[in-house]
Design a protein around this motif. Structure first.
Motif, mmCIF file in Angstrom:
data_model
loop_
_atom_site.group_PDB
_atom_site.id
_atom_site.type_symbol
_atom_site.label_atom_id
_atom_site.label_comp_id
_atom_site.label_asym_id
_atom_site.label_seq_id
_atom_site.Cartn_x
_atom_site.Cartn_y
_atom_site.Cartn_z
ATOM 1 N N PRO A 78 40.513 33.634 2.230
ATOM 2 C CA PRO A 78 40.243 35.241 2.927
ATOM 3 C C PRO A 78 40.710 36.347 1.958
ATOM 4 O O PRO A 78 41.742 36.108 1.309
ATOM 5 N N THR A 79 39.994 37.320 2.188
ATOM 6 C CA THR A 79 40.245 38.736 1.232
ATOM 7 C C THR A 79 41.286 39.518 2.030
ATOM 8 O O THR A 79 41.285 40.480 2.547
ATOM 9 N N ILE A 80 42.477 39.015 2.037
ATOM 10 C CA ILE A 80 43.730 39.465 2.725
ATOM 11 C C ILE A 80 44.797 39.828 1.543
ATOM 12 O O ILE A 80 44.859 39.196 0.430
ATOM 13 N N SER A 81 45.510 40.959 1.890
ATOM 14 C CA SER A 81 46.644 41.199 0.962
ATOM 15 C C SER A 81 47.413 40.153 0.190
ATOM 16 O O SER A 81 47.633 40.132 -0.834
ATOM 17 N N ALA A 82 48.229 39.628 1.143
ATOM 18 C CA ALA A 82 48.995 38.678 0.736
ATOM 19 C C ALA A 82 48.533 37.581 -0.268
ATOM 20 O O ALA A 82 48.942 37.326 -1.422
ATOM 21 N N PRO A 83 47.529 36.943 0.121
ATOM 22 C CA PRO A 83 46.961 36.074 -0.774
ATOM 23 C C PRO A 83 46.098 36.479 -1.832
ATOM 24 O O PRO A 83 46.522 35.995 -3.165
ATOM 25 N N GLY A 84 45.694 37.591 -1.804
ATOM 26 C CA GLY A 84 44.941 38.315 -2.962
ATOM 27 C C GLY A 84 46.296 38.855 -4.246
ATOM 28 O O GLY A 84 45.790 38.449 -5.203
ATOM 29 N N VAL A 91 47.887 32.086 3.135
ATOM 30 C CA VAL A 91 46.681 32.253 3.762
ATOM 31 C C VAL A 91 46.384 33.486 4.621
ATOM 32 O O VAL A 91 45.201 33.769 5.074
ATOM 33 N N ASP A 92 47.429 34.174 4.919
ATOM 34 C CA ASP A 92 47.587 35.351 5.533
ATOM 35 C C ASP A 92 48.595 36.413 5.234
ATOM 36 O O ASP A 92 49.651 35.735 4.600
ATOM 37 N N ASN A 93 48.980 37.417 5.927
ATOM 38 C CA ASN A 93 50.231 38.182 5.497
ATOM 39 C C ASN A 93 51.323 37.960 6.212
ATOM 40 O O ASN A 93 52.440 38.261 5.963
ATOM 41 N N SER A 94 51.176 36.753 6.967
ATOM 42 C CA SER A 94 52.485 36.278 7.711
ATOM 43 C C SER A 94 53.473 35.333 6.798
ATOM 44 O O SER A 94 54.546 35.140 6.946
ATOM 45 N N MET A 95 52.665 35.049 5.525
ATOM 46 C CA MET A 95 53.429 34.153 4.587
ATOM 47 C C MET A 95 53.823 32.776 5.062
ATOM 48 O O MET A 95 54.520 32.070 4.437
ATOM 49 N N HIS A 119 38.849 44.053 5.988
ATOM 50 C CA HIS A 119 38.450 42.957 5.162
ATOM 51 C C HIS A 119 39.335 41.622 5.847
ATOM 52 O O HIS A 119 39.485 41.626 6.927
ATOM 53 N N GLY A 120 38.883 40.654 4.857
ATOM 54 C CA GLY A 120 39.156 39.273 5.218
ATOM 55 C C GLY A 120 38.174 38.391 5.132
ATOM 56 O O GLY A 120 38.336 37.093 4.832
ATOM 57 N N GLY A 121 36.879 38.813 5.126
ATOM 58 C CA GLY A 121 35.628 37.891 5.155
ATOM 59 C C GLY A 121 35.378 37.800 3.524
ATOM 60 O O GLY A 121 35.810 38.030 2.718
ATOM 61 N N ASP A 122 33.901 37.171 3.430
ATOM 62 C CA ASP A 122 33.343 36.862 2.284
ATOM 63 C C ASP A 122 32.077 37.805 1.760
ATOM 64 O O ASP A 122 31.428 37.365 0.879
#
Length: 288
Positions: free
Chosen positions: A61-67, A83-87, A243-246
């Motif tokens: 996913p195009t999310i800030s934490a993974p990116g 996988v998301d911003n929750s860590m 954002h978040g998709g492909d």
């Protein structure tokens, strides 16, 4: 939050004429096609033209934490487990960030991070992705400026982070640093990527980059330090914002490498996000 530091008791690598000083500037959620519109970006397009410019395609996913974790550590999504911003469920402690990797390679390296998103640098937050390294803080070898842009707004948080970096670069300096701005991403979520507000946010962060560029030029001209600035983003936005998709718009990222000396790397037209940290360390030390 500002984590205080003491002056280091040893010479830095830069003072010894050793590894190359590096400044990484992260501009969250910044679409390059909007930066290059007329009357929007001024400094960023100039740096891309004078230096080196590469494209990146971010993992989903195009999310800030993974990116940001992949960009700053060199680990894939599967490796760092974010996988998301929750860590939640992440393995990020197993993958040191680029600043920590620089320190572990040479334990006299002075590092600096300033970020208004708590996940990146705040030890009380959900991360931090940039390892806190309390012992190095106490030794004066690591400095952390953590602000809460989620609560207080990113216009002011970004400005404060850049102000602290400006003061450090005009003063005692550091050897490897990361400065983060989230104003553009915030505007994208609220107003959309085609909005005047998104363009206005790009102008603000473009001005922040200009400040940091002048600071690096000052160090080059005053102390003969051959700084390299790396500027990048973690994802784009769909036109309506988010954002978040492909989609191509969400996965699109870019990297600028610029130096006041003109000594810039050749990284090709495109690189992978996980390649950036190894490439930066190679530029710093002259070898992989």
């Amino acid at each position: 939050m500002l984590i205080p530091s003491n002056e280091p008791t040893t010479q830095s690598p830069a003072e010894r004429g050793g590894p190359r000083p590096i400044l990484i500037v992260g501009l969250d959620g910044t679409r390059w096609d909007r930066v290059t519109r007329e009357d929007v970006g001024k400094t960023l397009p100039r740096l891309a033209e004078e230096g080196a410019f590469s494209l990146m395609t971010m993992e989903v996913p195009t999310i800030s934490a993974p990116g940001w974790a992949s960009i700053l550590t060199g680990a894939s999504h599967a490796e760092h487990g974010i996988v998301d911003n929750s860590m939640v469920g992440s393995n990020h402690w197993r993958y040191p960030d680029v600043l920590s990797q620089a320190f572990y390679r040479d334990t006299t390296t002075r590092t600096f991070v300033a970020a208004g998103w708590p996940v990146l640098a705040d030890p009380a937050g959900l991360g931090p992705i940039v390892h806190f390294r309390e012992e190095q803080i106490k030794a004066g070898l690591h400095r952390v400026v953590a602000r809460d842009g989620e609560t207080h707004g990113y216009i002011s948080a970004d400005a404060e982070c850049v102000d602290y970096a400006h003061a450090a670069l005009r003063g005692p300096g550091f050897d490897a640093g990361f400065v983060y701005c989230c104003d553009v991403d915030d505007a994208g979520h609220i107003y959309g990527a085609l909005s005047d507000e998104y363009s206005a946010a790009i102008r603000r962060v473009d001005g922040h980059v200009s400040t940091l560029v002048e600071d690096v030029k000052f160090r080059y001209e005053t102390f003969d330090e051959d700084w390299l600035i790396i500027i990048t983003t973690d994802h784009g936005h769909v036109d309506e914002g988010g954002h978040g998709g492909d989609s191509p718009e969400e996965r699109a990222s870019w990297v600028i490498a610029w130096a006041p000396s003109g000594n810039v790397p050749v990284w090709g037209e495109s690189i992978e996000p996980v390649e950036l940290t190894p490439l930066i360390l190679k530029e710093r030390y002259g070898s992989a």
